[in-house]
Structure formats: C-alpha cells, structure tokens
Design a protein around this motif. Structure first.
Motif, PDB file in Angstrom:
ATOM      1  N   SER A  45       0.843  -1.133   0.039  1.00 43.11           N
ATOM      2  CA  SER A  45      -0.019  -0.014  -0.036  1.00 43.11           C
ATOM      3  C   SER A  45       0.830   1.311   0.154  1.00 43.11           C
ATOM      4  O   SER A  45       0.332   2.231  -0.763  1.00 43.11           O
ATOM      5  CB  SER A  45      -0.902   0.017   1.173  1.00 43.11           C
ATOM      6  OG  SER A  45      -1.647   1.253   1.366  1.00 43.11           O
ATOM      7  N   GLY A  48       2.167   1.951  -3.266  1.00 37.09           N
ATOM      8  CA  GLY A  48       1.209   2.161  -4.247  1.00 37.09           C
ATOM      9  C   GLY A  48       0.983   3.957  -4.173  1.00 37.09           C
ATOM     10  O   GLY A  48       0.618   4.636  -5.100  1.00 37.09           O
ATOM     11  N   ILE A 226      -5.085   5.250  -9.976  1.00 36.43           N
ATOM     12  CA  ILE A 226      -5.198   3.806  -9.961  1.00 36.43           C
ATOM     13  C   ILE A 226      -4.225   3.460  -8.797  1.00 36.43           C
ATOM     14  O   ILE A 226      -4.473   2.401  -7.859  1.00 36.43           O
ATOM     15  CB  ILE A 226      -4.866   2.756 -11.311  1.00 36.43           C
ATOM     16  CG1 ILE A 226      -6.132   2.949 -12.142  1.00 36.43           C
ATOM     17  CG2 ILE A 226      -4.511   1.376 -10.821  1.00 36.43           C
ATOM     18  CD1 ILE A 226      -5.592   2.515 -13.552  1.00 36.43           C
ATOM     19  N   ALA A 230      -5.783   1.582  -5.274  1.00 37.15           N
ATOM     20  CA  ALA A 230      -4.899   0.281  -5.286  1.00 37.15           C
ATOM     21  C   ALA A 230      -4.354   0.256  -3.688  1.00 37.15           C
ATOM     22  O   ALA A 230      -4.579  -0.896  -3.010  1.00 37.15           O
ATOM     23  CB  ALA A 230      -3.876  -0.023  -6.215  1.00 37.15           C
ATOM     24  N   TYR A 233      -7.084  -0.069  -1.311  1.00 37.83           N
ATOM     25  CA  TYR A 233      -7.840  -1.242  -1.332  1.00 37.83           C
ATOM     26  C   TYR A 233      -6.876  -2.268  -0.642  1.00 37.83           C
ATOM     27  O   TYR A 233      -7.240  -3.342   0.049  1.00 37.83           O
ATOM     28  CB  TYR A 233      -8.169  -1.730  -2.806  1.00 37.83           C
ATOM     29  CG  TYR A 233      -8.602  -3.179  -2.911  1.00 37.83           C
ATOM     30  CD1 TYR A 233      -9.931  -3.364  -2.466  1.00 37.83           C
ATOM     31  CD2 TYR A 233      -8.153  -4.473  -3.437  1.00 37.83           C
ATOM     32  CE1 TYR A 233     -10.749  -4.413  -2.769  1.00 37.83           C
ATOM     33  CE2 TYR A 233      -8.596  -5.440  -3.327  1.00 37.83           C
ATOM     34  CZ  TYR A 233     -10.057  -5.493  -2.933  1.00 37.83           C
ATOM     35  OH  TYR A 233     -10.543  -7.005  -2.934  1.00 37.83           O
ATOM     36  N   ILE A 245     -14.827  -3.385  -4.913  1.00 31.87           N
ATOM     37  CA  ILE A 245     -13.703  -2.370  -5.561  1.00 31.87           C
ATOM     38  C   ILE A 245     -14.614  -1.051  -6.000  1.00 31.87           C
ATOM     39  O   ILE A 245     -13.919  -0.002  -6.063  1.00 31.87           O
ATOM     40  CB  ILE A 245     -13.049  -3.055  -6.900  1.00 31.87           C
ATOM     41  CG1 ILE A 245     -11.704  -2.176  -7.215  1.00 31.87           C
ATOM     42  CG2 ILE A 245     -13.879  -3.365  -7.785  1.00 31.87           C
ATOM     43  CD1 ILE A 245     -10.806  -1.803  -6.334  1.00 31.87           C
TER      44      ILE A 245
END
Length: 324
Positions: A45, A48, A226, A230, A233, A245
C-alpha cells in the motif's frame, strides 16, 4: 460565508463520529486488529502511494514536453512530492499546490505560458479521469437498502448537471470572462491568463501535433488515480476485509471532491470522515474500516511530508535544466 467551509468540515467529521458511536465498543478489538494485520499488504500500500507521484510527475513531464519544455521525470516527480508537501502545510487548498508548482517550474526555466498550460491541462486531464472513474464506480455499486433509487441513477443526474454547467459556461463565457477581468485585472497573473487565451488556437495546435504525448498524459492520469485506489484497497486487505472495488473507488474519489470543496489542507479530517461514511453505508465493519482508512491516510498524508521536505532541499538551489 468565510466560516462556511469550517462549519462544513466540522459537520462532516461530526456525522462520521455519529455513525461510528454505536460501534465504539468494537474498537476494543483494535489491538487484535493491528496484531493480526498483514504487513506485506501494508508495505504494498505504501508503494502504491509512490505510484501516485510517478503518475503525477509523468503527467507533468508529458504536458510540459507538449509546450517544448523538457524536464526530467526525476525532477517532475520531486516537484510532485513538494506539491503534496505544500498542500499539507498551506491552508488554501489547491491554490497552494499551484503556486508551489509554478515557483519551481519557473525556477527551472519554464515560461509563464508553459506553467499556465501545465496547470490547466493537468486539471482537465485528472478531472476527466476522476469523473470517468467515479461515474463507472457508481454504475457498479451495490444498491443501498435505505435509498429508493440505485446510485447509478444518481450518476446519470450528475452527468446531466455537469453537461448543463458546461453549457452555461460556453453560452455565457464572454460575460463570465468580463466579470473576471473586472475583478482580477489588477493582478499580473491574470494578464498572463489573457495572453494565454489570446493564443488558445496555437495551444490547440500543439496538442494536435503531439497526440502521442497527449495520450501519454491521459495514461499518466490513470496511473495517478489507480495507484491511490489500489493503495486504499490493499489497506483493507491488510486487515482481512474485502470491500467491493467499486465502493473503494467511489469512497476515495468522493473524499477528494469533498476535500477540494472544503479547501482542507490535503483533506485532513474530511477525507477520513468521508471515506468512513461511504464504507459504513455499504455495510463495512466499522473497526476494520477505521483501521484501513487511517492506515491509508498515514501513507497518503504523513509519509510524503519527509519525502517532500527532502525534494524541496534538493531543488531549492537547482539550476535550469529546461532544454525547450
């Protein structure tokens, strides 16, 4: 009116606390939730979030190259991290980000017209992607039990409102510009904007001549969002939750919109409250949701601060590298 945004911020946070209050007893599970977390997903994460800066820097690089200003990706990523650093420190919303970005790009030799093109095109590209993602997520959201219409129908209403606003702007563009000219004529930056508008045809021509770079810019904007979605998530996966999602996407993007409207520095307070409210509406576990959202905001809000500070120090004495 000057206190309206603070009232709105307080109301959003209070609403989130109100919805969490019946579940406060569940927060006794927090030590167990943290102990059982999958730290590998938390690590992914955090990576990300770095992807956000790659997308941001890549987008800026492509747009500047359209104007003939060549800045390295490494430098544009640094400026992207400084922009986030500025958003955290300056209580004026996106204006602080724009001012910081303009300062460093001008320091690197980008013209005023190049900075204006970058600012406008960056906003257009990212907002197009934002609304495409938001409306798509609305189409796939589960039906809320207490709402009589499916949220996809709300998306259709939003599209109509956006189209109506665009039509109003197009029809009354001369009047709007006249009013702005009257209010902002004394500021030097507005003179640059008028100069930009007078050469709008040449800017359109540059876009037409650089379709590959324009497509690259849109791809970079996709990466920008994105990466964040991501990351959010993955935080839920780290705490063994598996939200839809579409819900994750909608929650993140709605929190961005709320933070922008309220001019909250980097969305602190409002972003967390908005995401928690959305997830609770779709039946997510309150304790796990709070843990996941706070973990995401730790990566998105706090981690970029030292990175932005280091990027600032490295660019503070930077010399012009522009080759355009």
């Amino acid at each position: 009116m000057r206190y309206l945004r603070w009232i709105l911020i307080a109301a959003i946070i209070a609403l989130a606390v109100y919805h969490l209050k019946p579940h406060f007893a569940d927060f006794e599970q927090f030590p167990h939730i943290l102990k059982s977390a999958n730290y590998f997903f938390l690590f992914l994460s955090a990576l990300g979030i770095f992807g956000q800066y790659i997308g941001d820097g890549w987008l800026s690089k492509a747009l500047l190259e359209i104007t003939g200003h060549k800045i390295s990706l490494r430098t544009t990523i640094k400026i992207a991290s400084i922009d986030v650093f500025a958003a955290h420190l300056l209580p004026i919303g996106e204006a602080g980000v724009v001012a910081t970005s303009a300062y460093f790009y001008k320091k690197l030799g980008v013209s005023n017209q190049g900075v204006i093109f970058l600012t406008l095109a960056w906003g257009i590209a990212t907002n197009i992607v934002l609304f495409i993602f938001l409306l798509t997520s609305f189409a796939f959201l589960p039906k809320l039990p207490n709402v009589p219409i499916h949220i996809s129908n709300i998306a259709k209403i939003l599209i109509l409102i956006i189209l109506a606003l665009l039509l109003v702007i197009v029809v009354f563009r001369k009047l709007i510009f006249k009013l702005l000219d009257k209010k902002l004529a004394k500021y030097a930056f507005f003179g640059e904007i008028k100069k930009f508008i007078s050469k709008f045809a040449s800017h359109k021509q540059k876009l037409a001549q650089n379709k590959k770079l324009a497509a690259e810019a849109m791809l970079a904007a996709l990466v920008y969002y994105i990466a964040n979605i991501a990351s959010l998530y993955l935080c839920f996966l780290a705490f063994h939750a598996h939200p839809n999602i579409a819900v994750v996407t909608a929650a993140y993007l709605i929190s961005l919109i709320v933070a922008t409207v309220t001019l909250t520095p980097a969305g602190i307070g409002t972003a967390e409250a908005t995401m928690i409210l959305v997830f609770l509406q779709f039946g997510q576990n309150p304790a796990l949701t709070t843990a996941a959202v706070l973990a995401f905001r730790l990566f998105a809000f706090w981690l970029p601060i030292p990175a932005g500070a280091m990027a600032y120090m490295s660019l503070k004495s930077a010399k012009v590298e522009n080759q355009g």
